[in-house]
Design an enzyme around this catalytic site. Structure first.
Site, short mmCIF file in Angstrom:
data_model
loop_
_atom_site.label_atom_id
_atom_site.label_comp_id
_atom_site.label_asym_id
_atom_site.label_seq_id
_atom_site.Cartn_x
_atom_site.Cartn_y
_atom_site.Cartn_z
N HIS A 1 8.01 0.17 2.02
CA HIS A 1 7.82 -1.15 2.61
C HIS A 1 6.59 -1.82 2.03
O HIS A 1 5.76 -1.19 1.36
CB HIS A 1 7.70 -1.06 4.13
CG HIS A 1 6.40 -0.46 4.59
ND1 HIS A 1 6.13 0.90 4.52
CD2 HIS A 1 5.28 -1.02 5.15
CE1 HIS A 1 4.93 1.15 5.01
NE2 HIS A 1 4.38 -0.01 5.39
N ASN B 1 0.87 -1.17 0.00
CA ASN B 1 0.00 0.00 0.00
C ASN B 1 0.90 1.22 0.00
O ASN B 1 1.62 1.46 0.97
CB ASN B 1 -0.91 0.03 1.23
CG ASN B 1 -1.91 -1.10 1.23
OD1 ASN B 1 -2.38 -1.53 0.19
ND2 ASN B 1 -2.24 -1.59 2.41
#
Length: 362
Positions: A177, A164
């Site tokens: 990440h 995301n």
């Protein structure tokens, strides 16, 4: 639905996908999307999003994803210099959850759900994203993905790798990440794709997405970028405005099955796609993306050749860096709807430069 399109043609108007509403079939999910390209002309008076910050510090001792920083559980991250994987401190799935009570009615069913959740940092710097990383650094991310898919897939039937990116997609931390959730069950989307791909192979004798990749490579109209091993298209049935589908040309079932050269070319095509995304509105482009491949765990011993590895990219932006597509109302209660054709979206992405807008002055 075909009859409705035929009726429009009989009314005397020549059909043009860029002007006339129509529905398109998504064979991967066995559902339909409404395409209403004329709606993109309407004036926008709705919500404007806040663009992502451009002044993210490279290292912040208070950021729990940074090297050497303390996380919520008190653990201190190592001073990592590449990728870094650690257990999610607030996991949605845990390996030791108890069994639910027996169901006393078919309308009130529950089943066990066990699993493992991990977080993977792409890079030690918080001010970098994948399109600004080097090919070697992106290749390291690909290798770490494959390692996690192998490790967790030895025990769990589904390993969902997903990123995301951006606050608009619910990302609470700008540090580059992703997350990896391994589950003891096949999630809904995986079950849908398993069923549809299995049926296609049975009926047509070829894996659905392998055939689809070959068709799109030949037709070109929805192609965004390609190389010797991979292609990226805005799928014919795309729901999100600039949604893309990343496909290998060779029949590959799982991420960990990629050859060394395919991993190199994957890093390259990911970088090219993500640079185009950022260049579209000259902003760090938000999206949710994830890999889908053949199930693992006990499925490793089964015939899964109906599966074809692929990655979905679902970006929300529609008109600018501040105007997004909302999936509400009709989309929630009836079916998905999009405001420009996949062909128009692909043409816009395809025409964008492959030098990042932040690096043009260098």
């Amino acid at each position: 639905m075909e009859a409705s399109l035929a009726g429009a043609a009989e009314a005397g108007d020549s059909f043009r996908a860029s002007e006339h509403q129509h529905v398109r079939y998504n064979p991967l999910r066995d559902d339909w999307v409404l395409v209403s390209a004329h709606r993109v002309k309407r004036p926008w008076q709705g919500q404007l999003e806040k663009p992502p910050p451009e002044d993210v510090p490279r290292w912040d001792p208070k950021n729990p994803l940074c090297p050497g920083a303390a996380r919520a559980n008190g653990e201190v991250n190592p001073k990592y210099e590449g990728t870094f994987v650690f257990p999610n401190d607030f996991p949605a799935l845990q390996p030791d959850a108890p069994e639910p009570d027996d169901n006393d009615h078919p309308l009130f069913r529950a089943a066990s759900a066990r699993g493992v959740c991990k977080v993977m940092c792409f890079h030690p710097w918080s001010d970098l994203t994948l399109p600004l990383m080097s090919l070697l650094e992106i290749r390291a991310v690909v290798d770490a993905w494959a390692e996690l898919a192998t490790e967790l897939g030895a025990s769990y039937p589904w390993v969902q790798i997903f990123e995301n990116k951006g606050a608009m997609m619910g990302c609470s931390n700008p540090h580059p990440h992703c997350q990896v959730w391994a589950s003891s069950f096949l999630p809904n989307e995986a079950s849908l794709e398993d069923r549809s791909q299995r049926q296609h192979l049975s009926q047509h004798g070829v894996p659905m997405l392998l055939e689809y990749a070959e068709q799109e490579a030949r037709r070109k109209e929805r192609l965004v970028v390609e190389n010797a091993d991979w292609l990226v298209v805005v799928p014919y049935w795309a729901t999100w405005p600039y949604e893309t589908l990343l496909l290998p040309r060779r029949h590959v079932c799982r991420l960990q099955d990629l050859s060394d050269s395919e991993r190199d070319s994957l890093a390259s095509i990911m970088q090219r796609l993500l640079i185009k995304y950022d260049n579209l509105f000259e902003v760090s482009f938000p999206y949710s993306m994830g890999w889908h491949g053949a199930p693992t765990g006990s499925y490793l011993a089964e015939d899964c050749r109906h599966w074809h590895l692929h990655a979905h990219y679902y970006p929300p932006l529609l008109r600018s860096a501040t105007v997004r597509k909302f999936m509400v109302g009709y989309e929630m209660l009836a079916q998905a709807q999009r405001d420009l054709t996949p062909e128009q979206a692909a043409e816009r992405l395809r025409s964008l430069p492959e030098v990042h807008y932040k690096k043009r002055a260098e």
